[in-house]
Design an enzyme around this catalytic site. Structure first.
Site, mmCIF file in Angstrom:
data_model
loop_
_atom_site.group_PDB
_atom_site.id
_atom_site.type_symbol
_atom_site.label_atom_id
_atom_site.label_comp_id
_atom_site.label_asym_id
_atom_site.label_seq_id
_atom_site.Cartn_x
_atom_site.Cartn_y
_atom_site.Cartn_z
ATOM 1 C CG HIS A 172 8.196 -3.707 -50.455
ATOM 2 N ND1 HIS A 172 7.160 -2.868 -51.826
ATOM 3 C CD2 HIS A 172 9.284 -3.052 -50.445
ATOM 4 C CE1 HIS A 172 8.052 -2.776 -52.710
ATOM 5 N NE2 HIS A 172 9.430 -2.972 -51.943
ATOM 6 N NE ARG A 174 13.594 2.648 -54.871
ATOM 7 C CZ ARG A 174 13.737 1.903 -53.761
ATOM 8 N NH1 ARG A 174 13.941 0.748 -54.170
ATOM 9 N NH2 ARG A 174 14.083 2.362 -52.323
ATOM 10 C CG ASN A 180 17.695 -1.249 -53.077
ATOM 11 O OD1 ASN A 180 17.816 -0.638 -51.795
ATOM 12 N ND2 ASN A 180 17.268 -2.692 -53.084
ATOM 13 C CE1 TYR A 227 14.248 -7.606 -45.763
ATOM 14 C CE2 TYR A 227 15.628 -5.910 -46.855
ATOM 15 C CZ TYR A 227 14.287 -6.527 -47.123
ATOM 16 O OH TYR A 227 13.821 -7.647 -48.350
HETATM 17 C C1 HEM Z 1 13.034 -4.334 -50.828
HETATM 18 C C2 HEM Z 1 10.985 0.289 -51.188
HETATM 19 C C3 HEM Z 1 9.546 -0.767 -55.535
HETATM 20 C C4 HEM Z 1 9.858 -5.499 -54.780
HETATM 21 C C5 HEM Z 1 12.837 -3.092 -51.217
HETATM 22 C C6 HEM Z 1 13.426 -2.730 -49.948
HETATM 23 C C7 HEM Z 1 13.537 -1.437 -49.996
HETATM 24 C C8 HEM Z 1 11.984 -1.316 -50.896
HETATM 25 C C9 HEM Z 1 13.676 -0.211 -49.386
HETATM 26 C C10 HEM Z 1 15.116 -3.121 -49.438
HETATM 27 C C11 HEM Z 1 15.931 -3.154 -49.852
HETATM 28 C C12 HEM Z 1 17.080 -3.810 -48.795
HETATM 29 O O1 HEM Z 1 17.606 -3.797 -48.138
HETATM 30 O O2 HEM Z 1 18.149 -4.078 -50.167
HETATM 31 C C13 HEM Z 1 10.916 0.117 -52.535
HETATM 32 C C14 HEM Z 1 9.985 1.564 -53.053
HETATM 33 C C15 HEM Z 1 9.919 1.098 -54.362
HETATM 34 C C16 HEM Z 1 9.630 -0.125 -54.375
HETATM 35 C C17 HEM Z 1 10.570 3.066 -52.161
HETATM 36 C C18 HEM Z 1 8.715 2.223 -54.934
HETATM 37 C C19 HEM Z 1 9.528 2.298 -56.340
HETATM 38 C C20 HEM Z 1 9.318 -2.150 -55.893
HETATM 39 C C21 HEM Z 1 9.095 -2.339 -56.639
HETATM 40 C C22 HEM Z 1 9.105 -3.614 -56.287
HETATM 41 C C23 HEM Z 1 9.323 -4.634 -55.861
HETATM 42 C C24 HEM Z 1 7.705 -2.268 -58.014
HETATM 43 C C25 HEM Z 1 7.870 -4.730 -57.641
HETATM 44 C C26 HEM Z 1 8.646 -6.386 -57.591
HETATM 45 C C27 HEM Z 1 10.905 -5.819 -53.715
HETATM 46 C C28 HEM Z 1 11.257 -6.766 -52.751
HETATM 47 C C29 HEM Z 1 11.269 -6.765 -52.091
HETATM 48 C C30 HEM Z 1 11.907 -4.293 -52.120
HETATM 49 C C31 HEM Z 1 10.349 -8.414 -53.867
HETATM 50 C C32 HEM Z 1 12.686 -7.525 -51.305
HETATM 51 C C33 HEM Z 1 11.645 -7.702 -50.166
HETATM 52 C C34 HEM Z 1 11.185 -9.090 -49.436
HETATM 53 O O3 HEM Z 1 12.978 -9.520 -48.455
HETATM 54 O O4 HEM Z 1 11.174 -10.172 -49.565
HETATM 55 N N1 HEM Z 1 12.084 -2.153 -51.697
HETATM 56 N N2 HEM Z 1 10.381 -0.668 -53.144
HETATM 57 N N3 HEM Z 1 9.574 -2.949 -55.111
HETATM 58 N N4 HEM Z 1 11.172 -4.604 -52.951
HETATM 59 FE FE1 HEM Z 1 10.842 -3.120 -53.498
#
Ligand code: HEM
Length: 344
Positions: free
Chosen positions: A194, A224, A226, A317
């Site tokens: 993240h 959730r 997104n 972003y």
């Molecule tokens: C990106 C929150 C779980 C993988 C993000 C973003 C948020 C976030 C706010 C930015 C999204 C955007 O603006 O489009 C969370 C929260 C989680 C969670 C609150 C709790 C459940 C996960 C899990 C994964 C994950 C379990 C497992 C793969 C990613 C990835 C990104 C991302 C790969 C893109 C990061 C990048 O720019 O390289 N997440 N996430 N997230 N999340 Fe999560």
């Protein structure tokens, strides 16, 4: 609900994609208010209203056949989009079991599963696949278990190993992602992958989300939403393919935004897996053009306000900076400025 499956959809150059009125009605529009900010918006993944995208644990819709074809094309060109570290084999079998049992229970006319001890027989009527195999014996399937089932399910899937009070991204099939790379993130921890997301670290969102997920129980999945935006109905907006889609962002104008700009909503689900104690993370992507979205007047007005008030840092972003203005101009005709009720 009767689904009319489409057979000729294309999610890459030469695009051929549209949502039926029924698909628009069930689109998971994510904005309940006129402003948007990140939050730990997690809720139990329990069955939602009949016909909605939340009715079943894994949602199958009219785009199923085209999306499975698109996945096969991506994997053929870049096998690295499916990766699993060696210690994730139990989690792979957990994933296959979860999806096969769930699909067969949710959509008995389309998917069938017979089990006699470790001898399983799987029938996917939509893709015309029949497979007998021995659960736990990799040699009896044409692909490793995670890849086998993910070639027949819409959405991406990431497997996280739970160790040292942390989650590690140690396997996945990721072909429809919003600009992040499994190949790059493989082996990283929750806060490491993240890393690029603005604001969430200072807001404590990442720490709180991790703490919550470490306590996730088997049989009690959560979800959730997104969102981001994508130019054209392109599923594979990966960094690996950036040369094919990056320049599209400069093609959106106030005249063509209705057709080119798409809202991209991810229904993210999290399941604790029983044998491996790993966590499976599903990312089911829904695309809707601004033309389609504007058939629901409240959505168009809401989208206009969310985009107008989105902090620059988040817009940047999400890769919206170059065409946000054009989409706002296009949407403005649907927004008379009157208050909208909360909710979608
Ligand atoms: C990106 C929150 C779980 C993988 C993000 C973003 C948020 C976030 C706010 C930015 C999204 C955007 O603006 O489009 C969370 C929260 C989680 C969670 C609150 C709790 C459940 C996960 C899990 C994964 C994950 C379990 C497992 C793969 C990613 C990835 C990104 C991302 C790969 C893109 C990061 C990048 O720019 O390289 N997440 N996430 N997230 N999340 Fe999560």
């Amino acid at each position: 609900m009767q689904i009319e499956y489409k057979h000729d959809e294309v999610f890459r150059d030469g695009f051929h994609y549209a949502n039926s009125p029924a698909a628009i009605r069930r689109f998971p529009f994510p904005f309940h208010e006129d402003q948007y900010m990140y939050s730990v918006n997690i809720e139990p993944h329990v069955a939602g209203p009949v016909g909605s995208v939340l009715e079943h644990p894994f949602d199958i819709d009219e785009h199923y056949i085209g999306e499975c074809r698109e996945r096969a094309l991506v994997l053929e060109a870049d096998p690295g989009r499916c990766q699993a570290l060696p210690h994730m084999m139990a989690a792979q079998w957990d994933s296959l079991e979860l999806m096969m049992t769930s699909l067969a229970a949710s959509y008995p006319a389309q998917f069938g599963l017979r089990r006699d001890g470790a001898r399983w027989h799987w029938h996917n009527r939509l893709l015309g696949i029949e497979q007998s195999f021995v659960f736990g014996d990799v040699q009896t399937l044409p692909y490793a278990p995670m890849e086998y089932i993910m070639r027949q399910v819409q959405g991406d899937w990431v497997l996280m190993d739970h160790r040292h009070d942390n989650l590690y991204m140690d396997a996945g099939v990721v072909t429809t992602q919003a600009d992040w790379s499994l190949d790059f993130d493989l082996g990283m921890t929750f806060s490491e992958w993240h890393g690029p997301v603005p604001r969430v670290h200072e807001m404590g969102i990442i720490d709180r989300a991790l703490k919550f997920l470490l306590n996730l129980q088997a049989g009690a999945p959560v979800r959730r939403l997104n969102w981001t935006m994508t130019v054209n109905p392109r599923l594979d907006t990966s960094p690996e393919q950036y040369p094919h889609w990056g320049a599209d962002r400069s093609k959106v104008t106030a005249d063509n935004a209705g057709e080119l700009a798409h809202l991209r909503v991810e229904l993210q689900t999290l399941f604790r897996l029983p044998r491996s104690h790993a966590i499976g993370f599903g990312v089911r992507c829904y695309l809707i053009s601004m033309n389609e979205l504007a058939t629901v007047p409240k959505w168009a007005a809401r989208m206009h306000r969310v985009l107008r008030s989105l902090p620059d840092e988040l817009a940047d972003y999400k890769g919206l900076t170059r065409y946000r203005g054009a989409v706002i101009d296009w949407l403005s005709r649907f927004d008379d400025g009157r208050p909208l009720s909360n909710g979608t």
